[in-house]
Design a protein around this motif. Structure first.
Motif, PDB file in Angstrom:
ATOM      1  N   UNK B  46       0.873  -1.175   0.000  1.00  0.00           N
ATOM      2  CA  UNK B  46       0.000   0.000   0.000  1.00  0.00           C
ATOM      3  C   UNK B  46       0.904   1.217   0.000  1.00  0.00           C
ATOM      4  N   UNK B  48       2.626   4.605   0.728  1.00  0.00           N
ATOM      5  CA  UNK B  48       2.618   5.389   1.950  1.00  0.00           C
ATOM      6  C   UNK B  48       2.166   6.815   1.648  1.00  0.00           C
ATOM      7  N   UNK B  49       1.061   7.146   2.283  1.00  0.00           N
ATOM      8  CA  UNK B  49       0.449   8.439   2.031  1.00  0.00           C
ATOM      9  C   UNK B  49       1.408   9.584   2.341  1.00  0.00           C
ATOM     10  N   UNK B  50       2.120   9.439   3.441  1.00  0.00           N
ATOM     11  CA  UNK B  50       3.003  10.515   3.883  1.00  0.00           C
ATOM     12  C   UNK B  50       4.026  10.856   2.799  1.00  0.00           C
ATOM     13  N   UNK B  51       4.586   9.821   2.178  1.00  0.00           N
ATOM     14  CA  UNK B  51       5.610  10.052   1.161  1.00  0.00           C
ATOM     15  C   UNK B  51       5.009  10.770  -0.050  1.00  0.00           C
ATOM     16  N   UNK B  53       2.427  12.771   0.016  1.00  0.00           N
ATOM     17  CA  UNK B  53       2.149  14.155   0.369  1.00  0.00           C
ATOM     18  C   UNK B  53       3.392  15.018   0.258  1.00  0.00           C
ATOM     19  N   UNK B  54       4.504  14.415   0.616  1.00  0.00           N
ATOM     20  CA  UNK B  54       5.739  15.186   0.571  1.00  0.00           C
ATOM     21  C   UNK B  54       6.054  15.653  -0.840  1.00  0.00           C
ATOM     22  N   UNK B 113      -0.280  22.322   7.076  1.00  0.00           N
ATOM     23  CA  UNK B 113       0.532  21.123   6.977  1.00  0.00           C
ATOM     24  C   UNK B 113       0.247  20.295   5.748  1.00  0.00           C
ATOM     25  N   UNK B 114      -0.751  20.696   4.998  1.00  0.00           N
ATOM     26  CA  UNK B 114      -1.164  19.899   3.846  1.00  0.00           C
ATOM     27  C   UNK B 114      -1.675  18.529   4.222  1.00  0.00           C
ATOM     28  N   UNK B 115      -2.249  18.443   5.408  1.00  0.00           N
ATOM     29  CA  UNK B 115      -2.865  17.167   5.789  1.00  0.00           C
ATOM     30  C   UNK B 115      -4.231  17.051   5.123  1.00  0.00           C
TER      31      UNK B 115
END
Lengths: 335, 335
Positions: B46, B48-51, B53-54, B113-115
């Motif tokens: 799956x 990684x959402x965080x990556x 977003x970066x 934060x762009x969350x």
DNA sequence: TCGCTTTATGTAATCGCTGACATCATTATA
DNA sequence: TATAATGATGTCAGCGATTACATAAAGCGA
């Protein structure tokens, strides 16, 4: 967007120093620390969560998976969980499944992705064998559902005794012909410790047996969930030759449906029919017949499951806890 | 955790190719695409959402800020929003403020934060001047609250006409001495288009004036929110020398409190006192006196605000829309 | 005053992913 | 057939934060 380097530049220090200040690490002089705070404030800096997660520093978030928040049982449960989670300096991510298996799996994927550090399942959509596989990605705890697995913490209400006492209560009021509603299929009601419906049912029959009362199978209503289901049940009941003199519903919703139609069907509550709810939802006491109901310990459930899960995330505890909390009868007018 | 490189390795391709497959970009041969899917599946990959977003690819998430989800008005509103957001392939992040200003600001920080790509505010805790400053970080839309700002999309119910019609309804039933409850302080009731309470109040007084009826200031109850507030109001009312013959409450909660105490205070509803609720909450029709109430268009509000916000995020629309939806009187027994 | 520990600060690698750019291979066009 | 256009695939920098490591300065006992 404001980054840590901009803060560092404005404060006249390195990014490391800023990072140290943010995370409250030692070895930063008072002077620089102040400068950094000033710069952060001036720029309105907020650290980007995504970047932190990439460094593996957890998400400080726990996911709460429920069927639907419009169900007051779950919204109150979330409320209790979130307040506790807050207190422990984590964030809460609410995930609704709308009863769909796929949504539950998607929710569990949040663990894989490290979007959440742990998950509380407040209802089980998929078979446990499937969910089990997600344990390796993060902590899972179960609330308000049975799980027969040593490694999973579980917090539930003591449905068996709750229903046993509820049944005793009806019997003490002189009722002997007691009908029973459940949300499940009848087939699944026989095995203790498998799900809370079966526990409830066994609590019910245990109390019956203790008083040498028999149960008429025609008085078992399955798949009952909504207010409309309750109304349908009362209509059926009213046309039976053999009528029960009390009914135990699986939820306050079903009980609401029943009492809502009583007047128009010329049924006196509780004289002709006692109605016993389960949950003690906020409006239960304001209905046309204020509900006598079995209150679930929602607040403590939420609190405890959150504490246990976060304990596990921090790795501070031993084997998975299984916590069982008492239900409580709230006598009002419907029974 | 499984990364894109591991998938690439197993599939015997480069990470770029995997990325292309994931994001459904062109220029990948069928053969490799199949291999990649197979590898992803085999490893249970799956992204990684965080990556992601970066890399600035948005979060595909919108935040919904409400006071508390245990309030059915808001849980139903969230429900409507989430279903629409789902349909448009975004995710929903529910954020509760518990009425605290700081929590609202923290919620808005999610934008920084762009969350989240956008935020729907379903209640306003802070002054608009403060919130305004967050617009530069992302899209904001307001639902169920007034905002006097061209750049902000807003979806609200037409409180003025709703209350005007509700008042007319009471008058048509022969009521002339009408009391009024609001959640606000009395001071804030005079300015049209500032908040929905003032719009409601002006709708009320407008109807009164149209029928040459006057309003007794003693019959204005402020800061009324809960069932308990409603009960307190009825107690006060019952001791007045000059008693009203109808009361307009600000919510079904307050109405519930009033009708719940009527019997014990020997007040006949609606003969002695008509009670008009607002919201049409799910249980309003099952109370001891089923509530006559003014229904809010919750479903459409949620749907529209979600659509408008996501339109804005995608940049596909012109100036901020202001949408006003009709309320509707639901006649039942309390008035 | 010398070595040694402790404190203060900085440099640069790294996390997983995307996308600009580069490089061939293949096909279409003249 | 030569050349251009298009398709398939790979390399690598960079997003914003943390952190291992390096280094300099300060404190300290003998």
């Amino acid at each position: 967007m404001v980054t840590i380097s901009e803060v560092a530049q404005l404060a006249g220090v390195s990014v490391t120093t800023v990072s140290r200040v943010i995370n409250d690490y030692p070895h930063v002089s008072k002077a620089k620390k102040d400068k950094v705070f000033w710069a952060m404030d001036k720029l309105g800096y907020v650290p980007m969560q995504a970047a932190r997660q990439m460094r593996g520093s957890g998400s400080q978030t726990i996911g709460v998976v429920v069927p639907e928040i419009i169900n007051p049982f779950f919204s109150y449960l979330i409320n209790a969980i979130e307040r506790t989670v807050d207190k422990l300096h984590y964030k809460t991510l609410i995930i609704q499944t709308f009863g769909r298996k796929q949504n539950e799996l998607t929710a569990l994927d949040y663990l894989k992705r490290h979007q959440v550090d742990g998950i509380i399942l407040c209802a089980l959509e998929n078979d446990w064998d499937i969910i089990k596989g997600y344990q390796k990605y993060g902590q899972i705890a179960v609330c308000n559902e049975y799980v027969d697995e040593d490694t999973i913490p579980m917090v539930i209400g003591d449905q068996f005794n709750g229903l046993r006492q509820g049944t005793e209560y009806l019997i003490s009021k002189g009722k002997t012909k007691i009908a029973y509603c459940t949300g499940r299929d009848s087939l699944l009601l026989q095995q203790r410790g498998k799900n809370f419906d079966s526990d409830r049912y066994l609590g019910f029959t245990t109390a019956l047996q203790a008083h040498d009362l028999s149960f008429n199978p025609a008085w078992l209503f399955t798949n009952a969930h909504s207010i409309e289901d309750g109304q349908a049940i009362l209509k059926q009941l009213s046309q039976m030759a053999q009528k029960p003199d009390a009914i135990i519903t699986g939820s306050d919703e079903v009980a609401t449906g029943i009492v809502s139609l009583a007047k128009s069907l010329n049924i006196q509550i509780p004289q002709d029919l006692s109605v016993l709810g389960v949950d003690d939802q906020p409006l239960a006491k304001f209905l046309s017949y204020p509900l006598t109901t079995i209150r679930q310990p929602i607040t403590q459930m939420g609190q405890q499951v959150a504490e246990v899960l976060i304990d596990n995330i921090k790795g501070t505890t031993e084997p998975a806890q299984k916590i069982k909390l008492d239900l409580q009868i709230v006598p009002r007018e419907s029974a």
